[in-house]
Design an enzyme around this catalytic site. Structure first.
Site, PDB file in Angstrom:
ATOM      1  NE  ARG A 125      34.404  25.659  52.248  1.00 53.02           N
ATOM      2  CZ  ARG A 125      32.869  25.826  51.313  1.00 53.02           C
ATOM      3  NH1 ARG A 125      32.552  27.421  50.256  1.00 53.02           N
ATOM      4  NH2 ARG A 125      32.481  24.964  50.881  1.00 53.02           N
TER       5      ARG A 125
ATOM      6  N   GLY B  65      49.009  16.437  58.874  1.00 59.16           N
ATOM      7  CA  GLY B  65      48.727  17.170  60.174  1.00 59.16           C
ATOM      8  C   GLY B  65      47.694  17.893  60.027  1.00 59.16           C
TER       9      GLY B  65
ATOM     10  CE  LYS C  98      36.531  23.103  57.561  1.00 57.67           C
ATOM     11  NZ  LYS C  98      37.304  23.374  57.102  1.00 57.67           N
TER      12      LYS C  98
ATOM     13  CB  THR D 254      34.975  20.963  67.288  1.00 60.65           C
ATOM     14  OG1 THR D 254      35.668  20.948  65.673  1.00 60.65           O
ATOM     15  CG2 THR D 254      34.253  20.852  67.584  1.00 60.65           C
TER      16      THR D 254
ATOM     17  CE1 TYR E 190      47.563  28.511  63.849  1.00 61.27           C
ATOM     18  CE2 TYR E 190      47.273  27.831  65.768  1.00 61.27           C
ATOM     19  CZ  TYR E 190      48.260  28.033  65.259  1.00 61.27           C
ATOM     20  OH  TYR E 190      49.020  27.803  65.076  1.00 61.27           O
TER      21      TYR E 190
ATOM     22  CB  CYS F 209      41.052  21.020  59.886  1.00 58.67           C
ATOM     23  SG  CYS F 209      41.024  22.731  60.076  1.00 58.67           S
TER      24      CYS F 209
HETATM   25  N1  LIG Z   1      42.670  26.455  62.423  1.00 59.51           N
HETATM   26  C1  LIG Z   1      42.135  25.774  61.139  1.00 59.51           C
HETATM   27  O1  LIG Z   1      42.815  25.735  60.094  1.00 59.51           O
HETATM   28  C2  LIG Z   1      40.731  25.842  60.595  1.00 59.51           C
HETATM   29  C3  LIG Z   1      40.924  25.901  59.610  1.00 59.51           C
HETATM   30  C4  LIG Z   1      38.535  25.615  59.119  1.00 59.51           C
HETATM   31  C5  LIG Z   1      38.247  25.156  60.070  1.00 59.51           C
HETATM   32  N2  LIG Z   1      38.459  25.215  61.983  1.00 59.51           N
HETATM   33  C6  LIG Z   1      37.774  24.700  62.933  1.00 59.51           C
HETATM   34  O2  LIG Z   1      37.670  25.877  63.747  1.00 59.51           O
HETATM   35  C7  LIG Z   1      37.070  25.488  64.536  1.00 59.51           C
HETATM   36  C8  LIG Z   1      38.563  26.107  65.794  1.00 59.51           C
HETATM   37  O3  LIG Z   1      40.102  25.734  65.029  1.00 59.51           O
HETATM   38  P1  LIG Z   1      41.338  26.786  65.434  1.00 59.51           P
HETATM   39  O4  LIG Z   1      42.681  26.082  64.862  1.00 59.51           O
HETATM   40  O5  LIG Z   1      40.843  27.811  65.221  1.00 59.51           O
HETATM   41  O6  LIG Z   1      41.394  26.307  67.255  1.00 59.51           O
HETATM   42  P2  LIG Z   1      42.534  26.173  68.574  1.00 59.51           P
HETATM   43  O7  LIG Z   1      43.150  25.598  69.284  1.00 59.51           O
HETATM   44  O8  LIG Z   1      43.166  27.962  67.524  1.00 59.51           O
HETATM   45  O9  LIG Z   1      41.619  28.092  69.181  1.00 59.51           O
HETATM   46  C9  LIG Z   1      40.626  27.672  69.827  1.00 59.51           C
HETATM   47  C10 LIG Z   1      40.940  28.219  70.936  1.00 59.51           C
HETATM   48  O10 LIG Z   1      39.088  28.239  71.570  1.00 59.51           O
HETATM   49  C11 LIG Z   1      39.593  28.290  73.312  1.00 59.51           C
HETATM   50  N3  LIG Z   1      38.610  27.613  74.182  1.00 59.51           N
HETATM   51  C12 LIG Z   1      39.024  26.879  74.079  1.00 59.51           C
HETATM   52  N4  LIG Z   1      37.404  26.231  74.995  1.00 59.51           N
HETATM   53  C13 LIG Z   1      36.787  27.137  75.179  1.00 59.51           C
HETATM   54  C14 LIG Z   1      35.639  27.914  75.964  1.00 59.51           C
HETATM   55  N5  LIG Z   1      35.037  26.771  76.531  1.00 59.51           N
HETATM   56  N6  LIG Z   1      35.648  29.247  75.890  1.00 59.51           N
HETATM   57  C15 LIG Z   1      36.266  30.619  75.321  1.00 59.51           C
HETATM   58  N7  LIG Z   1      37.369  30.296  74.398  1.00 59.51           N
HETATM   59  C16 LIG Z   1      37.631  28.361  74.145  1.00 59.51           C
HETATM   60  C17 LIG Z   1      41.230  28.345  73.744  1.00 59.51           C
HETATM   61  O11 LIG Z   1      42.027  28.681  74.589  1.00 59.51           O
HETATM   62  C18 LIG Z   1      41.138  28.602  71.948  1.00 59.51           C
HETATM   63  O12 LIG Z   1      42.483  29.432  71.458  1.00 59.51           O
HETATM   64  C19 LIG Z   1      37.504  24.068  65.061  1.00 59.51           C
HETATM   65  O13 LIG Z   1      36.420  23.128  65.018  1.00 59.51           O
HETATM   66  C20 LIG Z   1      38.602  23.158  63.578  1.00 59.51           C
HETATM   67  O14 LIG Z   1      38.280  21.968  63.080  1.00 59.51           O
HETATM   68  C21 LIG Z   1      40.308  25.247  61.533  1.00 59.51           C
END
Ligand SMILES: NC(=O)c1ccc[n+]([C@@H]2O[C@H](COP(=O)([O-])OP(=O)(O)OC[C@H]3O[C@@H](n4cnc5c(N)ncnc54)[C@H](O)[C@@H]3O)[C@@H](O)[C@H]2O)c1
Length: 439
Positions: A170, A273, A222, A101, A24, A276
């Site tokens: 963000r 949910g 954050k 994470t 995402y 984050c």
């Molecule tokens: N989703 C949100 O709205 C959002 C908003 C702000 C911050 N964040 C933070 O951003 C981070 C990512 O969140 P997300 O929602 O994108 O997660 P996500 O699960 O959608 O994406 C993570 C991606 O990383 C890949 N991945 C895992 N291990 C890997 C590796 N060793 N090498 C390469 N790729 C790998 C996974 O296959 C997955 O596609 C988190 O720390 C989250 O807290 C998320």
């Protein structure tokens, strides 16, 4: 390459960017930098996701304005290439990391994905590369985990052979591109010079403040901003429970509270949910808790928000009792399985908690969600033979439901609204969270 040269390459967009983790966060990040004119390499360990992105198709299925079109464009122009092979990262001058994470069942940070990404990155780091972690981290993690793991995996020293920064994202699903472009960011570099190089990078895509900071400040900001939201939602939820008990209406109370200067009471609801908000408060407190600092408010807020789906079960129980049906023998239509309206993201969804609690009591559950392949279907058809409906997610399509049709499909006209999404219904037993009722 020294930091000055790297900074110059970032400024004139000749620096090649690697984005590790194409979820995402990483997918839209890769797209906006490619659109801005940088050459971008996206890396993920999920081959199906990479195949889809390589074909120019977004793996994100919720409403995400502009993302599918932008992805298709940058893949076609060659601005974005994707791979599962870390070897290709050797060519990158800057690498951002956006892997998940989460926290474990005991609420401790679980850095398996991050550790694995760092260990894969270390051996292929170009000399002088700038590594920016965008994933959300517990305060202190950049220096206690990211730096030593990368140094160990690469045999190189931070500040000498590579540079480190933390620029937490963000974004919010449903507004990924908009948030990326127009929401300010905190750029926490290991040194002020690294921070300056980071700001030069992000100003290619962010049209908002880029605030300079150090790594721990970026980590704290954050996690604190998400804990702030969680605590404030918990406050609204607690006031909703009080309103139900004493004969009030939390929606009216909230409107009037917010007329008082400086008040901004958030929306109560059926639960919190997503990836984050349920875990970032735990990331914020983890290190301080280890040191014995008494942390009370943030865990209490987590507990309140976690129990809201169970409160929905209680409201259902009461509403069903009014039509003489015991919840244990009932069949319930759950409307919405994602954690957010108009999104396909089911991570830590409050509906999972409700469904499990109902099934444990022997209740039969029918789940509908237009954004989740497994639960798609015709709502009214799925309602047939159900004793009640419970609205867990205010998807736009639910606001347009023909409630007369829904009522004739249900065995009894019982609706529990956990999002205050449905205007008052006559001829129904209609319960809304935070509103008292006299049976
Ligand atoms: N989703 C949100 O709205 C959002 C908003 C702000 C911050 N964040 C933070 O951003 C981070 C990512 O969140 P997300 O929602 O994108 O997660 P996500 O699960 O959608 O994406 C993570 C991606 O990383 C890949 N991945 C895992 N291990 C890997 C590796 N060793 N090498 C390469 N790729 C790998 C996974 O296959 C997955 O596609 C988190 O720390 C989250 O807290 C998320």
């Amino acid at each position: 390459m020294g930091l000055d040269e790297l900074h110059a390459r970032i400024s004139d967009k000749t620096a090649q960017l690697g984005v590790i983790g194409m979820g995402y966060v990483g997918l839209p990040v890769a797209c906006v930098f490619a659109k801005a004119g940088l050459s971008v390499l996206g890396v993920d360990i999920d081959p199906q996701r990479i195949d889809k992105i390589a074909a120019g198709v977004s793996p994100i299925e919720g409403d995400e304005p502009g993302l599918a079109e932008l992805l298709s464009e940058v893949v076609k122009t060659g601005g974005l290439r994707v791979t599962t092979d870390y070897e290709e990262v050797r060519a990158c001058d800057v690498v951002t990391i956006s892997v998940e994470t989460p926290v474990d069942a005991d609420h401790r940070p679980a850095y398996r994905a991050l550790g694995s990404a760092l260990r894969s990155l270390g051996p292929v780091m170009k000399p002088g590369v700038l590594v920016i972690v965008e994933s959300t981290l517990a305060p202190g993690t950049m220096m206690s985990l990211v730096k030593p793991v990368l140094e160990d995996a690469s045999g190189k020293r931070a500040g000498e052979h590579f540079y480190l920064g933390h620029c937490p994202e963000r974004v919010m699903p449903g507004r990924l591109l908009n948030n990326l472009r127009f929401v300010s960011r905190v750029c926490g570099g290991e040194t002020p010079e690294v921070t300056a190089a980071m700001i030069s990078l992000y100003c290619h895509v962010v049209q908002a403040d880029l605030d300079p900071a150090d790594c721990v400040t970026a980590e704290l900001v954050k996690t604190a901003e998400n804990a702030y939201r969680d605590v404030n939602i918990a406050f609204a939820n607690e006031v909703a429970l009080i309103c139900e008990a004493v004969g009030g209406d939390v929606w009216k109370v909230r409107d009037l509270v917010n007329k008082s200067p400086g008040r901004n009471m958030l929306l109560p609801g059926a639960g919190v949910g997503g990836h984050c908000i349920p875990k970032d408060p735990w990331l914020l407190v983890s290190r301080a808790q280890e040191q014995g600092v008494p942390i009370r408010l943030i865990p209490a807020a987590r507990e309140i928000n976690d129990t809201m789906p169970l409160h929905m079960a209680k409201l259902l129980d009461q509403a069903l009792a009014e039509v003489g049906t015991a919840i244990d023998n009932a069949r319930i239509l759950v409307m919405g399985y994602t954690y957010l309206e108009n999104s396909d993201d089911t991570r830590n969804s409050p509906s999972t908690v409700l469904v499990e609690a109902l099934r444990q009591r022997g209740t039969e559950v029918v789940i509908h969600d237009p954004y989740v392949a497994e639960y798609q279907g015709e709502l009214v058809e799925m309602a047939m033979g159900c004793d009640a409906a419970v609205m867990m997610v205010a998807h736009e399509v639910y606001r347009a439901v023909d409630f007369e049709e829904l009522r004739s499909a249900l065995r009894s006209p019982v609706l529990v609204d956990g999002r205050h999404a449905i205007p008052s219904l006559t001829g129904w037993v209609h319960r809304t969270i935070g509103q008292s009722f006299t049976p």
